[in-house]
Design a protein around this motif. Structure first.
Motif, PDB file in Angstrom:
ATOM      1  N   LEU A   1       0.834  -1.202   0.000  1.00  0.00           N
ATOM      2  CA  LEU A   1       0.000   0.000   0.000  1.00  0.00           C
ATOM      3  C   LEU A   1       0.866   1.248   0.000  1.00  0.00           C
ATOM      4  N   HIS A   2       1.913   1.253   0.837  1.00  0.00           N
ATOM      5  CA  HIS A   2       2.782   2.424   0.943  1.00  0.00           C
ATOM      6  C   HIS A   2       3.476   2.708  -0.384  1.00  0.00           C
ATOM      7  N   ARG A   3       3.896   1.665  -1.063  1.00  0.00           N
ATOM      8  CA  ARG A   3       4.575   1.839  -2.348  1.00  0.00           C
ATOM      9  C   ARG A   3       3.606   2.307  -3.430  1.00  0.00           C
ATOM     10  N   GLU A   4       2.401   1.738  -3.451  1.00  0.00           N
ATOM     11  CA  GLU A   4       1.436   2.103  -4.484  1.00  0.00           C
ATOM     12  C   GLU A   4       0.933   3.532  -4.328  1.00  0.00           C
ATOM     13  N   LEU A   5       0.891   4.026  -3.091  1.00  0.00           N
ATOM     14  CA  LEU A   5       0.417   5.395  -2.878  1.00  0.00           C
ATOM     15  C   LEU A   5       1.352   6.427  -3.497  1.00  0.00           C
ATOM     16  N   ARG A   6       2.561   6.028  -3.872  1.00  0.00           N
ATOM     17  CA  ARG A   6       3.488   6.953  -4.515  1.00  0.00           C
ATOM     18  C   ARG A   6       3.191   7.123  -6.002  1.00  0.00           C
ATOM     19  N   ARG A   7       2.347   6.288  -6.537  1.00  0.00           N
ATOM     20  CA  ARG A   7       1.989   6.425  -7.949  1.00  0.00           C
ATOM     21  C   ARG A   7       0.974   7.555  -8.115  1.00  0.00           C
ATOM     22  N   ALA A   8       1.077   8.242  -9.219  1.00  0.00           N
ATOM     23  CA  ALA A   8       0.176   9.362  -9.487  1.00  0.00           C
ATOM     24  C   ALA A   8      -1.273   8.876  -9.556  1.00  0.00           C
ATOM     25  N   GLY A   9      -2.161   9.532  -8.830  1.00  0.00           N
ATOM     26  CA  GLY A   9      -3.586   9.238  -8.877  1.00  0.00           C
ATOM     27  C   GLY A   9      -4.052   8.118  -7.985  1.00  0.00           C
TER      28      GLY A   9
ATOM     29  N   TYR B   1     -13.641   0.357   5.389  1.00  0.00           N
ATOM     30  CA  TYR B   1     -12.724   1.400   4.914  1.00  0.00           C
ATOM     31  C   TYR B   1     -12.074   2.175   6.067  1.00  0.00           C
ATOM     32  N   SER B   2     -12.869   2.509   7.109  1.00  0.00           N
ATOM     33  CA  SER B   2     -12.315   3.290   8.224  1.00  0.00           C
ATOM     34  C   SER B   2     -11.237   2.506   8.964  1.00  0.00           C
ATOM     35  N   ALA B   3     -11.499   1.200   9.223  1.00  0.00           N
ATOM     36  CA  ALA B   3     -10.497   0.381   9.899  1.00  0.00           C
ATOM     37  C   ALA B   3      -9.268   0.177   9.014  1.00  0.00           C
ATOM     38  N   PHE B   4      -9.486   0.034   7.713  1.00  0.00           N
ATOM     39  CA  PHE B   4      -8.398  -0.126   6.743  1.00  0.00           C
ATOM     40  C   PHE B   4      -7.454   1.078   6.800  1.00  0.00           C
ATOM     41  N   CYS B   5      -8.036   2.285   6.770  1.00  0.00           N
ATOM     42  CA  CYS B   5      -7.229   3.507   6.822  1.00  0.00           C
ATOM     43  C   CYS B   5      -6.516   3.641   8.150  1.00  0.00           C
ATOM     44  N   GLU B   6      -7.218   3.338   9.240  1.00  0.00           N
ATOM     45  CA  GLU B   6      -6.636   3.459  10.571  1.00  0.00           C
ATOM     46  C   GLU B   6      -5.439   2.530  10.729  1.00  0.00           C
TER      47      GLU B   6
ATOM     48  N   GLU C   1     -10.726  -0.549  -2.150  1.00  0.00           N
ATOM     49  CA  GLU C   1     -11.678  -1.227  -3.042  1.00  0.00           C
ATOM     50  C   GLU C   1     -11.046  -2.458  -3.671  1.00  0.00           C
ATOM     51  N   GLU C   2      -9.784  -2.363  -4.088  1.00  0.00           N
ATOM     52  CA  GLU C   2      -9.102  -3.528  -4.657  1.00  0.00           C
ATOM     53  C   GLU C   2      -8.909  -4.605  -3.593  1.00  0.00           C
ATOM     54  N   TYR C   3      -8.540  -4.177  -2.378  1.00  0.00           N
ATOM     55  CA  TYR C   3      -8.364  -5.127  -1.272  1.00  0.00           C
ATOM     56  C   TYR C   3      -9.688  -5.818  -0.930  1.00  0.00           C
ATOM     57  N   GLN C   4     -10.789  -5.076  -0.947  1.00  0.00           N
ATOM     58  CA  GLN C   4     -12.094  -5.650  -0.626  1.00  0.00           C
ATOM     59  C   GLN C   4     -12.534  -6.657  -1.685  1.00  0.00           C
ATOM     60  N   GLN C   5     -12.290  -6.346  -2.948  1.00  0.00           N
ATOM     61  CA  GLN C   5     -12.656  -7.276  -4.021  1.00  0.00           C
ATOM     62  C   GLN C   5     -11.841  -8.556  -3.945  1.00  0.00           C
ATOM     63  N   GLN C   6     -10.610  -8.434  -3.508  1.00  0.00           N
ATOM     64  CA  GLN C   6      -9.736  -9.604  -3.435  1.00  0.00           C
ATOM     65  C   GLN C   6     -10.061 -10.491  -2.234  1.00  0.00           C
ATOM     66  N   HIS C   7     -10.549  -9.885  -1.125  1.00  0.00           N
ATOM     67  CA  HIS C   7     -10.811 -10.650   0.098  1.00  0.00           C
ATOM     68  C   HIS C   7     -12.247 -10.413   0.555  1.00  0.00           C
TER      69      HIS C   7
ATOM     70  N   THR D   1      -5.052   6.374  -4.548  1.00  0.00           N
ATOM     71  CA  THR D   1      -5.528   6.806  -3.237  1.00  0.00           C
ATOM     72  C   THR D   1      -5.821   5.599  -2.359  1.00  0.00           C
ATOM     73  N   LEU D   2      -5.985   5.848  -1.064  1.00  0.00           N
ATOM     74  CA  LEU D   2      -6.368   4.763  -0.152  1.00  0.00           C
ATOM     75  C   LEU D   2      -7.739   4.204  -0.493  1.00  0.00           C
ATOM     76  N   GLN D   3      -8.640   5.047  -0.972  1.00  0.00           N
ATOM     77  CA  GLN D   3      -9.965   4.574  -1.363  1.00  0.00           C
ATOM     78  C   GLN D   3      -9.857   3.523  -2.468  1.00  0.00           C
ATOM     79  N   LEU D   4      -9.028   3.815  -3.481  1.00  0.00           N
ATOM     80  CA  LEU D   4      -8.861   2.858  -4.580  1.00  0.00           C
ATOM     81  C   LEU D   4      -8.225   1.571  -4.093  1.00  0.00           C
ATOM     82  N   LEU D   5      -7.190   1.678  -3.259  1.00  0.00           N
ATOM     83  CA  LEU D   5      -6.523   0.479  -2.758  1.00  0.00           C
ATOM     84  C   LEU D   5      -7.445  -0.342  -1.866  1.00  0.00           C
TER      85      LEU D   5
END
Length: 514
Positions: A87-95, A116-121, A103-109, A97-101
């Motif tokens: 997550l930390h590495r992907e957030l360095r890519r342009a565009g 989302y709130s616990a994920f961000c925390e 959503e991808e994490y939720q679809q995978q698991h 966000t944690l919201q996008l990551l």
């Protein structure tokens, strides 16, 4: 269950009063200064644990607390932890966000993903454990941080033994921490700009922002809010399309990437070179360059990969292409235009447009050229000339009269006179032969040309013939003859073309008075 909010002495006293049974929970709470709900909770915990006042007297405080408030039984986790390093590495890519990551994490698991709130925390809690410079999120290809290290390296002159201290320049990209370092003789503006250009060529691209400190070599007027850049830094920005965002003075946290990079370079590179002796800057830079390559291949401690792999994945695709030509490093100097429309540099004189006489211009000096700037506009350019006392003059810079004077040579003037006539040619030759230098006769010859335009070539030829007859072939005599009309009177003595006359123009002879 939560840790009790009352002291153990009050807890024991509560059990004692409950054992008597004569008081209500409200009365017990009022007597002990606690709420009735707290009294009820203690009574419930005691019944559940099978603890009464008699048993409580035999237990220590720790044992009593452990009986009443046993640790919670861990339940089986039903959520899958995300890959925080990813997550930390992907957030360095342009565009990204944690919201996008999320959503991808939720679809995978599905069914085992955090909300989302616990994920961000949880991510922010993980990121808070990293170093301060790593905790910031930088977009790939966005920022290049630059600075000089505090340590220096000695350079020994092999012939004289003199020791000078080479300065160590360090640069780091924000997203990947990709690092570059080199040695420069000083920390002057040309050294800063040259090292930055070398960095851009090392990473083979141009980021969007350059983040330097605010040294006097780069910033003409340091300021916390609106610093004024040096002219050379402005040229770098324009040539490479690179925006400059200086860090605030005395605020190293504005550029933590390069602060850490400096520390790494000092420990990983300079410490390894501490026992070596260098006799040239080039030798030192070769040693630094080899260690820079090794540094960028070192694995991260808390993140996957290394600086080189992170650069290839994050920064390299986002960098803009370098311009076709490398920027020529220049230095600037102010100069005042002399009355002869020339400016002086290192003892040589270069022309500028004559309309700028008396004004102040800016000289842009490179290794081979000199440019003259006025009002941010180039008004002249010359190749550098090391000959002291000499002049480099562009004809277009001269006034029209000076330019006309420059274009005429003795051969051209005599050729013009011969086309007018033999007498005119003789007068022009006399001007050339009876001056200390031929150029001293140019002005008189140009005056004869003006008379030809004013009175016509035929009258000029006649006037020159009469001037010869009176032994006064000067411009003033010819002009006087034309203005008085004597050229239109017939000559009593025939004139033959001759190349020379008596040595002194005041020896006129008797014919002058008739």
């Amino acid at each position: 269950m939560p840790t009790p909010r009352v002291t153990m002495s009050k807890l024991r006293h509560t059990l004692q009063l409950l054992q008597g049974g004569g008081l209500s929970t409200r009365q017990i709470g009022a007597a002990l200064g606690i709420s009735k709900s707290t009294v009820s909770d203690i009574a419930s915990y005691a019944r559940a644990a099978g603890v009464d006042w008699a048993l409580a007297q035999t237990l220590s405080d720790e044992e009593l607390q452990a009986r009443l408030y046993p640790p919670p039984v861990a339940r089986q986790a039903r959520h899958l932890e995300p890959d925080y390093a990813y997550l930390h590495r992907e957030l360095r890519r342009a565009g990204v966000t944690l919201q996008l990551l999320w959503e991808e994490y939720q679809q995978q698991h599905q069914g085992q993903a955090y909300k989302y709130s616990a994920f961000c925390e949880k991510y922010h809690g993980w990121a808070a454990k990293l170093k301060r410079s790593m905790r910031q999120t930088h977009i790939g290809g966005d920022k290049l941080f630059v600075d000089y290290a505090g340590q220096t390296v000695a350079i020994i002159d092999a012939s004289s033994g003199e020791i000078t201290q080479a300065q160590i320049f360090v640069a780091a990209l924000g997203a990947s921490n990709f690092t570059y370092a080199c040695a420069t003789p000083t920390q002057k503006a040309a050294d800063w700009i040259g090292a930055i250009i070398d960095t851009l060529e090392f990473i083979d691209g141009v980021p969007r922002l350059l983040v330097p400190d605010q040294p006097r070599a780069l910033i003409a007027r340091p300021d916390r809010y609106e610093p004024t850049s040096h002219r050379l830094l402005e040229e770098l920005s324009a040539h490479y399309g690179l925006a400059v965002l200086p860090a605030r003075p005395a605020k190293p946290r504005d550029k933590p990437k390069v602060e850490v990079a400096v520390q790494v370079v000092e420990r990983w590179i300079l410490a390894r070179l501490r026992d070596q002796r260098f006799f040239s800057l080039a030798a030192l830079n070769r040693a630094i360059g080899a260690l820079v390559l090794d540094l960028n291949q070192r694995p991260f401690k808390k993140l996957p990969g290394c600086r080189a792999s992170a650069f290839a994945e994050l920064d390299r695709p986002a960098l803009r292409a370098l311009p076709a030509t490398r920027m020529a490093i220049a230095h600037f100097k102010r100069a005042r235009v002399n009355i002869d429309y020339h400016v002086e540099l290192d003892g040589h004189y270069y022309s500028v447009p004559h309309a700028l006489v008396g004004q102040t211009v800016e000289l842009r000096i490179t290794a081979t050229t000199l440019e003259v700037l006025h009002g941010n506009k180039r008004v002249g350019a010359h190749a550098l000339n090391a000959r002291r006392g000499a002049h480099t003059t562009t004809p277009e810079h001269m006034p029209a009269s000076h330019r006309a004077h420059l274009q005429w040579t003795p051969a051209k003037l005599i050729g013009w006179a011969e086309r007018v006539g033999a007498a005119t040619a003789a007068v022009v030759r006399w001007q050339m032969e009876h001056r200390a230098h031929p150029e001293q006769g140019y002005r008189s010859c140009l005056g004869l040309m003006r008379l030809g335009r004013q009175y016509g070539n035929d009258r000029l030829e006649a006037a020159c013939a009469r001037a010869q007859s009176i032994r006064s072939p000067s411009y003033k005599s010819v002009a006087s003859i034309l203005s008085s009309g004597l050229d239109q009177r017939p000559l009593t003595v025939p004139i033959t073309a001759q190349a020379s006359l008596p040595l002194h123009e005041n020896v006129r002879g008797p014919g002058y008075y008739h």
